[in-house]
Write a protein that holds these residues in place. Structure first.
Motif, short mmCIF file in Angstrom:
data_model
loop_
_atom_site.label_atom_id
_atom_site.label_comp_id
_atom_site.label_asym_id
_atom_site.label_seq_id
_atom_site.Cartn_x
_atom_site.Cartn_y
_atom_site.Cartn_z
N ALA A 1 -45.67 -15.53 -33.63
CA ALA A 1 -46.27 -15.87 -34.92
C ALA A 1 -47.19 -17.08 -34.80
CB ALA A 1 -45.18 -16.13 -35.95
N ASP A 2 -46.76 -18.08 -34.03
CA ASP A 2 -47.52 -19.33 -33.94
C ASP A 2 -48.85 -19.17 -33.21
OD1 ASP A 2 -45.52 -20.61 -35.32
OD2 ASP A 2 -44.59 -21.52 -33.54
N VAL A 3 -48.89 -18.31 -32.17
CA VAL A 3 -50.13 -18.18 -31.39
C VAL A 3 -51.11 -17.21 -32.02
CG1 VAL A 3 -49.06 -18.84 -29.21
CG2 VAL A 3 -49.17 -16.42 -29.84
N GLY A 4 -50.63 -16.33 -32.91
CA GLY A 4 -51.53 -15.45 -33.65
C GLY A 4 -52.21 -14.39 -32.82
N LEU A 5 -51.59 -13.94 -31.73
CA LEU A 5 -52.20 -12.91 -30.89
C LEU A 5 -51.76 -11.50 -31.22
CD1 LEU A 5 -51.94 -14.66 -27.39
CD2 LEU A 5 -53.96 -14.44 -28.86
N ALA A 6 -50.76 -11.36 -32.08
CA ALA A 6 -50.23 -10.02 -32.40
C ALA A 6 -51.25 -9.23 -33.22
CB ALA A 6 -48.92 -10.14 -33.16
N THR A 7 -51.44 -7.98 -32.85
CA THR A 7 -52.29 -7.08 -33.61
C THR A 7 -51.53 -6.59 -34.84
OG1 THR A 7 -51.51 -5.13 -32.42
CG2 THR A 7 -53.41 -6.32 -31.48
N SER A 8 -52.24 -5.91 -35.73
CA SER A 8 -51.59 -5.38 -36.93
C SER A 8 -50.53 -4.36 -36.56
CB SER A 8 -52.64 -4.75 -37.85
OG SER A 8 -53.36 -3.73 -37.20
N ARG A 9 -50.76 -3.58 -35.50
CA ARG A 9 -49.74 -2.61 -35.07
C ARG A 9 -48.48 -3.30 -34.60
NH1 ARG A 9 -52.27 1.84 -31.10
NH2 ARG A 9 -53.04 -0.01 -29.99
N VAL A 10 -48.65 -4.38 -33.82
CA VAL A 10 -47.49 -5.13 -33.36
C VAL A 10 -46.75 -5.75 -34.53
CG1 VAL A 10 -46.78 -7.20 -32.09
CG2 VAL A 10 -48.38 -5.58 -31.04
N GLU A 11 -47.47 -6.37 -35.45
CA GLU A 11 -46.83 -7.00 -36.61
C GLU A 11 -46.07 -5.98 -37.45
OE1 GLU A 11 -46.30 -9.95 -37.20
OE2 GLU A 11 -47.84 -11.19 -36.31
N SER A 12 -46.61 -4.79 -37.59
CA SER A 12 -45.93 -3.75 -38.35
C SER A 12 -44.61 -3.35 -37.72
CB SER A 12 -46.84 -2.52 -38.48
OG SER A 12 -46.18 -1.46 -39.13
N ILE A 13 -44.60 -3.22 -36.39
CA ILE A 13 -43.36 -2.86 -35.69
C ILE A 13 -42.35 -3.98 -35.77
CG2 ILE A 13 -42.38 -2.31 -33.43
CD1 ILE A 13 -45.13 -1.00 -32.78
N LEU A 14 -42.79 -5.21 -35.59
CA LEU A 14 -41.87 -6.35 -35.67
C LEU A 14 -41.24 -6.45 -37.06
CD1 LEU A 14 -43.88 -9.07 -33.72
CD2 LEU A 14 -41.96 -7.70 -32.90
N ALA A 15 -42.04 -6.20 -38.09
CA ALA A 15 -41.51 -6.23 -39.45
C ALA A 15 -40.47 -5.14 -39.66
CB ALA A 15 -42.64 -6.09 -40.46
N ALA A 16 -40.72 -3.95 -39.12
CA ALA A 16 -39.78 -2.85 -39.26
C ALA A 16 -38.47 -3.15 -38.55
CB ALA A 16 -40.39 -1.56 -38.71
N VAL A 17 -38.54 -3.78 -37.37
CA VAL A 17 -37.34 -4.16 -36.64
C VAL A 17 -36.54 -5.18 -37.44
CG1 VAL A 17 -36.49 -5.36 -34.58
CG2 VAL A 17 -38.27 -3.62 -34.36
N GLU A 18 -37.22 -6.14 -38.04
CA GLU A 18 -36.53 -7.17 -38.81
C GLU A 18 -35.89 -6.60 -40.08
OE1 GLU A 18 -39.68 -10.00 -39.19
OE2 GLU A 18 -39.58 -10.52 -37.06
N GLU A 19 -36.48 -5.57 -40.65
CA GLU A 19 -35.89 -4.94 -41.84
C GLU A 19 -34.54 -4.31 -41.55
OE1 GLU A 19 -38.71 -2.22 -43.41
OE2 GLU A 19 -40.08 -3.78 -44.12
N THR A 20 -34.31 -3.92 -40.30
CA THR A 20 -33.03 -3.32 -39.91
C THR A 20 -32.08 -4.36 -39.31
OG1 THR A 20 -33.87 -2.69 -37.72
CG2 THR A 20 -34.11 -1.08 -39.50
N GLY A 21 -32.45 -5.63 -39.39
CA GLY A 21 -31.58 -6.69 -38.89
C GLY A 21 -31.77 -7.06 -37.44
#
Length: 277
Positions: free
Chosen positions: A218-238
């Motif tokens: 998050a701090d370096v800001g290199l994640a693409t929108s696809r990566v951010e979407s997957i990370l958010a989905a993983v976090e939604e499941t704990g």
């Protein structure tokens, strides 16, 4: 040079979760601090001394600067055959892995009698000078969950580790240019990496590694929108996932990606590090 039998080395893939950019006076001293995973999925490198150097990757002729630099440093012409079950350019440390595998296998095939640390240094310098990596080689030589406490090859670098290992899932989506990122964002990366490493060293566990890596992403800001979407989905499941540095790849321990509904590739942490087969 007399004809020798071929020798084969295996080098684990390496996923960096967080890192710094530490430029020093020499390539051997240059490197990174950070933390990453050595993987059972990796590269197999077979080398044999020859009259002229040729390099193949999964059977196709290619050129790999880090490999050529290793052979030049060792003063050897060789056939180098590389095979891997990991995708190129997705953050798995394959340039460093190919360099280290070439160093180990060539030393064995040509009976050159270099020590492990000498070969790690040759491969690390080659990767640094090629602009394709700063810390993969030293971590791949050790295996496990590697903490790079000080930058550089032996005797400059200092390594520690987080005990344990286990299942690792990953989704490899696309490529990122390692040279471009290291050139364009070194200060941002180093500030974020230093903070993330300090948090991890206060509690060096696998779960803290993932949390620190996620914050670093998050701090370096290199994640693409696809990566951010997957990370958010993983976090939604704990679960907690993070981005491989440097590639458009998401990784996680256990079944975090599967639990989020994805169909990831699966490997495990490799505890042993690079070795002659």
């Amino acid at each position: 040079m007399p004809d020798r039998a071929a020798a084969t080395a295996f080098v684990p893939g390496h996923v960096t979760g967080l890192f710094t950019v530490d430029r020093r006076e020499t390539p051997a001293e240059t490197g990174s601090r950070g933390v990453g995973l050595a993987l059972e999925a990796g590269v197999e490198v077979t080398c044999k001394p020859a009259d002229r150097t040729t390099i193949t990757l999964d059977g196709a002729p290619t050129s790999v600067e880090s490999v050529s630099r290793v052979l030049d440093a060792l003063g050897v012409e060789a056939t180098v055959d590389v095979s891997t079950d990991l995708p190129i350019g997705r953050g798995f440390g394959l340039s460093g892995g190919m360099a280290l595998g070439t160093a180990l296998a060539t030393n064995e095939a040509a009976e050159m009698a270099h020590t492990t640390n000498e070969l790690v240094t040759v491969a690390h310098v080659a990767d640094v000078e090629a602009g394709t990596g700063l810390g993969d080689v030293v971590a791949q030589s050790r295996g496990g969950i590697v903490i790079r406490e000080a930058p550089g090859a032996p005797p400059y670098g200092a390594l520690d580790g987080i005990p344990g290992g286990g299942r690792v899932e990953y989704l490899a989506l696309g490529e990122l240019s390692t040279p471009d990122v290291l050139t364009e964002h070194p200060d941002v990366i180093t500030r974020a990496g230093t903070a993330a490493l300090e948090r991890l060293q206060e509690r060096p566990t696998r779960s803290q590694f993932m949390r620190s890596a996620r914050q670093f992403t998050a701090d370096v800001g290199l994640a693409t929108s696809r990566v951010e979407s997957i990370l958010a989905a993983v976090e939604e499941t704990g679960g907690v996932g993070s981005m491989a540095m440097l590639g458009e790849t998401v990784f996680a321990f256990g079944t975090a990606l599967s639990d989020a509904g994805y169909e990831p590739q699966v490997t495990r942490v490799d505890p042993a590090g690079a070795r002659i087969e």
